[in-house]
Design a protein around this motif. Structure first.
Motif, PDB file in Angstrom:
ATOM      1  N   UNK A  70      -7.644  -7.045   5.974  1.00 57.03           N
ATOM      2  CA  UNK A  70      -6.316  -7.645   5.750  1.00 57.03           C
ATOM      3  C   UNK A  70      -6.129  -8.213   4.350  1.00 57.03           C
ATOM      4  N   UNK A  71      -7.170  -8.771   3.771  1.00 55.11           N
ATOM      5  CA  UNK A  71      -7.035  -9.419   2.464  1.00 55.11           C
ATOM      6  C   UNK A  71      -8.161  -8.978   1.526  1.00 55.11           C
ATOM      7  N   UNK A  72      -8.122  -7.725   1.083  1.00 51.67           N
ATOM      8  CA  UNK A  72      -9.170  -7.260   0.171  1.00 51.67           C
ATOM      9  C   UNK A  72      -9.187  -8.078  -1.125  1.00 51.67           C
ATOM     10  N   UNK A  73     -10.395  -8.333  -1.622  1.00 48.73           N
ATOM     11  CA  UNK A  73     -10.585  -9.076  -2.868  1.00 48.73           C
ATOM     12  C   UNK A  73     -11.082  -8.117  -3.940  1.00 48.73           C
ATOM     13  N   UNK A  74     -10.445  -8.143  -5.113  1.00 45.67           N
ATOM     14  CA  UNK A  74     -10.773  -7.199  -6.175  1.00 45.67           C
ATOM     15  C   UNK A  74     -11.050  -7.934  -7.482  1.00 45.67           C
ATOM     16  N   UNK A  75     -12.038  -7.447  -8.226  1.00 44.37           N
ATOM     17  CA  UNK A  75     -12.296  -7.962  -9.579  1.00 44.37           C
ATOM     18  C   UNK A  75     -11.718  -6.977 -10.578  1.00 44.37           C
ATOM     19  N   UNK A  76     -10.949  -7.496 -11.542  1.00 47.21           N
ATOM     20  CA  UNK A  76     -10.235  -6.655 -12.481  1.00 47.21           C
ATOM     21  C   UNK A  76     -11.143  -6.233 -13.637  1.00 47.21           C
ATOM     22  N   UNK A  77     -11.128  -4.945 -13.913  1.00 47.32           N
ATOM     23  CA  UNK A  77     -11.830  -4.413 -15.085  1.00 47.32           C
ATOM     24  C   UNK A  77     -10.810  -3.621 -15.892  1.00 47.32           C
ATOM     25  N   UNK A  78     -10.477  -4.101 -17.078  1.00 50.69           N
ATOM     26  CA  UNK A  78      -9.493  -3.415 -17.905  1.00 50.69           C
ATOM     27  C   UNK A  78      -8.354  -4.330 -18.311  1.00 50.69           C
TER      28      UNK A  78
END
Length: 211
Positions: A70-78
């Protein structure tokens, strides 16, 4: 006359006698009570530890399920979404597509990568971008306060284009470096490739906010 002989005292064995005095090795009542109390406390402590471990396991499993479904967590690259989202930011997505609207940032799969871009067009919209990088949706110039370094490039498709059914036309905020729906390598984003709408930045702490 028969003579009665007295028994030889040396051959007579005395019966053993019970001793009433307590043995030195036998624990006292107080010692037994203390030991029982210690065992009870140990059992109670072990039960508490098992209970805490069980709760922690359930909580961890719940977090994993929530963050993956339901709440995916993502680390930003770029840097294609700067200045709205910076490199190394950590964001939270809300899964699903029904709530997605114009201007929302979405996360989606592109081959083996996950990309973040902003929704500019939805199904049946006609999108056009001029040489100055200005974006027109259904003939109307749209206001894009979030866009930085407006540019037509990079682009390898011909405008205007019509967004197919159940798809989105997306652009990065850093227009002169973003690979997005202007390129055939990304193209229009069908709903089945979408992870969800990016709703919250949670890292760094000093920049926590809704997006």
């Amino acid at each position: 006359m028969k003579q009665i002989k007295e028994p030889n005292k040396e051959n007579v064995q005395e019966s053993p006698k019970a001793e009433n005095t307590p043995s030195a090795d036998r624990p006292s009542v107080n010692e037994i009570e203390k030991e029982l109390l210690r065992l009870q406390k140990k059992q109670s402590r072990n039960r508490n530890i098992r209970y805490i471990i069980a709760l922690a396991a359930v909580a961890a499993a719940t977090i994993i399920i929530v963050t993956n479904i339901w709440l995916p967590v993502l680390k930003i690259v770029g840097s294609s979404m700067q200045p709205s989202i910076q490199n190394n930011d950590v964001v939270v997505c809300y899964s699903g597509t029904k709530q997605i609207d114009y201007g929302d940032i979405i996360a989606f799969y592109n081959n083996d990568n996950v990309l973040l871009k902003r929704v500019v067009g939805m199904e049946n919209d006609v999108i056009d971008i001029n040489e100055a990088g200005e974006v027109f949706v259904n003939g109307q110039l749209i206001d894009e306060p979030y866009a930085y370094s407006k540019s037509l490039e990079p682009c390898d498709i011909e405008f205007p284009v019509t967004v197919p059914k159940d798809s989105f036309f997306v652009l990065g905020d850093q227009r002169n470096t973003s690979h997005d729906s202007r390129t055939s390598s990304v193209g229009m984003i069908p709903v089945e490739r979408i992870i969800g709408e990016v709703i919250l930045r949670v890292w760094p702490i000093e920049h926590i906010d809704f997006l």
